[in-house]
Structure formats: C-alpha cells, structure tokens
Design a protein around this motif. Structure first.
Motif: not given
Length: 299
Positions: A126-134
C-alpha cells in the motif's frame, strides 16, 4: 694542539618581498575575472526591469510619457498606489492570503505525514503504491486536467468560491512536497528513531517530536515553493470564479491592466504591491530555504 675558531655569525635572513608579490599575482591570475564581469552584467540586466517598474510606479501618468523611462521621476507621487488601493485591492489581497494559507497549511501537513509513513512504514504494497501515485502526480500539469477539475467543482457546487481554488491547489502541492520531505526524512539517522522507541515514544510522538523539528528546512522549502505557486496562480481563479469579489491578486492584476490600459503607472503600482508580500516572505525564510535546498549535498 690545534685551535678551533668559532664559525662566523650568520645574519638572519629577511623575508623576501618577492615571494609575497608572486603569491599575490598568482592569486589575482587565478581569479575568474570573466565570470565575475559576466555575473555583474547579468545582475544589471536582471535588476533593470525591476528598477524600471519601481520608479515608474511613482510617476504620474503625464510624467511617464514625457520623461526618459529609465530616469527617476521629477516629482514623486503616490497617486498610482492610492488608485490601486481604492480599487478593492485590499479585498483581492485578502482573498489571495486566504487561498494561499488555506492551501499550503493542509498540503504541507498531509505531505509530511505521508512522507513519514512512506519512510518509516516498511515495504508494504500500500505504501509503495501510494508513493508511486505521488510520483505520478508530478507528471500531470494543471493545464491538462483543468476541465475535469472544473466539472468536479461544479458537481460539488463550489463554483465561484474560494474553496474551489483551495482544493485543487492542495492536490497539486502534495506530490512534490512528499518527494522532498521523504528524501529528507530518509537522511535522519535511524538510531534516533530507535532511541525514541526505546524511551517508550509512539510512532505518532516520534513523528512530531523528532522528525518534524529535524525536517524544518525541508518544510520551509516546500512551504515557500508551493506558496509562490498558489499566490501567482492565474488559471484556477480565471476558470473557477466569476464574481469580482472572489478575485485573487493575479486575476485582479489582469483586470487592472484592462481597466487602466493607458495608465501604466497604476498597472506597475499593482505589480509592486502584488510582488511585495512574496519578497517579504522569501526574506524571512531565506536561510531555511537555502538550508533545505542544499541539504544532502555534503553527505
């Protein structure tokens, strides 16, 4: 029996002034004279428009067209500034302050908490996906999504309000802020976080008591950078507002240019008043801004 004669006393050698002259000449030859002269020329070129704007704003309309543009006015006058202030400039200034503060404070706080979670939250998907979205948000300019933003604001019934400019400004300020703050938090030694945990401090307390003070230069950097973007934003007020009472300073400056198209000193006076708060804000946070921009280069 042989008699030894003492050696003749030697005179102390005096420091030669030739060495000093040689070293001074070498230092002068090592100086980048061409770079220094080019820097001063570039400074003059950059300051010339600012000088023209400032002195022209103190001229009267008749004096502006009758005198040399680069010479100071014969009679200094504040009529242009008085005209601008009497034309609802205070209202436009207040709107810009509300939009800037209302967008920057939530954006910086949300970005700081998101950056702390990305750095200290482990390697979850989830954190990796959030960082990629940012990071993906950095590649999307405001001009490319202005129509969807307009439709969303209409659906939310926020058109022609200051909130209509605050919400998109928050969204577009978060990606870059998360990138800068996460890189800065990674530079904080892990031993400091572990010592805080051993002392019984929670992650929430560690974030506000340890990470927040140590990342102050980065926080000031993203605050000033995003504040400049929100303060000077022209597209959002133009598209999302219609009432003259909701105008911000960039849009009001555009209307001044149309309203006083011949009165150039009045237009330039509005430019000076619009730019002055940003200069004061930069002067206050200049040291922290430079510290945040240069952090990590010496590591």
């Amino acid at each position: 029996m042989a008699v030894t004669t003492p050696p003749a006393p030697t005179r102390p050698s005096r420091p030669s002034s030739v060495g000093k002259g040689t070293s001074t000449t070498a230092k002068l030859l090592r100086l980048n004279w061409f770079g220094g002269i080019a820097g001063w020329i570039w400074l003059v070129i950059g300051m010339l428009p600012i000088y023209w704007i400032v002195i022209s704003s103190f001229k009267s309309q008749s004096n502006f067209f009758a005198t040399n543009p680069l010479l100071p006015p014969d009679e200094w006058t504040l009529d242009s500034y008085r005209l601008v202030i009497e034309s609802d400039f205070i209202r436009y200034f207040g709107n810009s302050v509300v939009v800037t503060v209302g967008a920057i404070v939530p954006a910086v706080l949300i970005s700081f908490m998101a950056a702390f979670a990305i750095v200290r939250g482990g390697n979850g998907w989830f954190l990796r996906l959030s960082n990629s979205l940012f990071l993906m948000g950095l590649a999307i300019p405001l001009q490319a999504v202005i129509i969807p933003v307009y439709l969303i604001i209409i659906r939310l019934r926020l058109y022609d309000t200051l909130t209509a400019m605050i919400l998109p400004s928050i969204a577009f300020a978060i990606p870059l802020s998360v990138l800068v703050l996460s890189n800065f938090i990674r530079d904080v030694p892990r031993e400091l976080f572990e010592s805080m945990r051993l002392d019984g401090c929670s992650e929430w307390g560690t974030m506000w008591r340890l990470a927040f003070p140590l990342t102050r230069p980065a926080l000031v950097t993203v605050t000033i950078y995003n504040a400049l973007g929100v303060w000077n934003n022209f597209l959002l007020p133009l598209i999302l507002t219609q009432n003259p009472d909701r105008r911000t300073l960039p849009l009001a400056l555009w209307t001044f240019q149309g309203q006083y198209g011949v009165n150039v000193p009045a237009v330039l006076a509005s430019v000076v008043l619009t730019t002055l708060p940003i200069l004061v804000f930069y002067a206050v946070g200049r040291r922290q801004l430079l510290s945040g921009l240069t952090a990590g280069f010496g590591k």
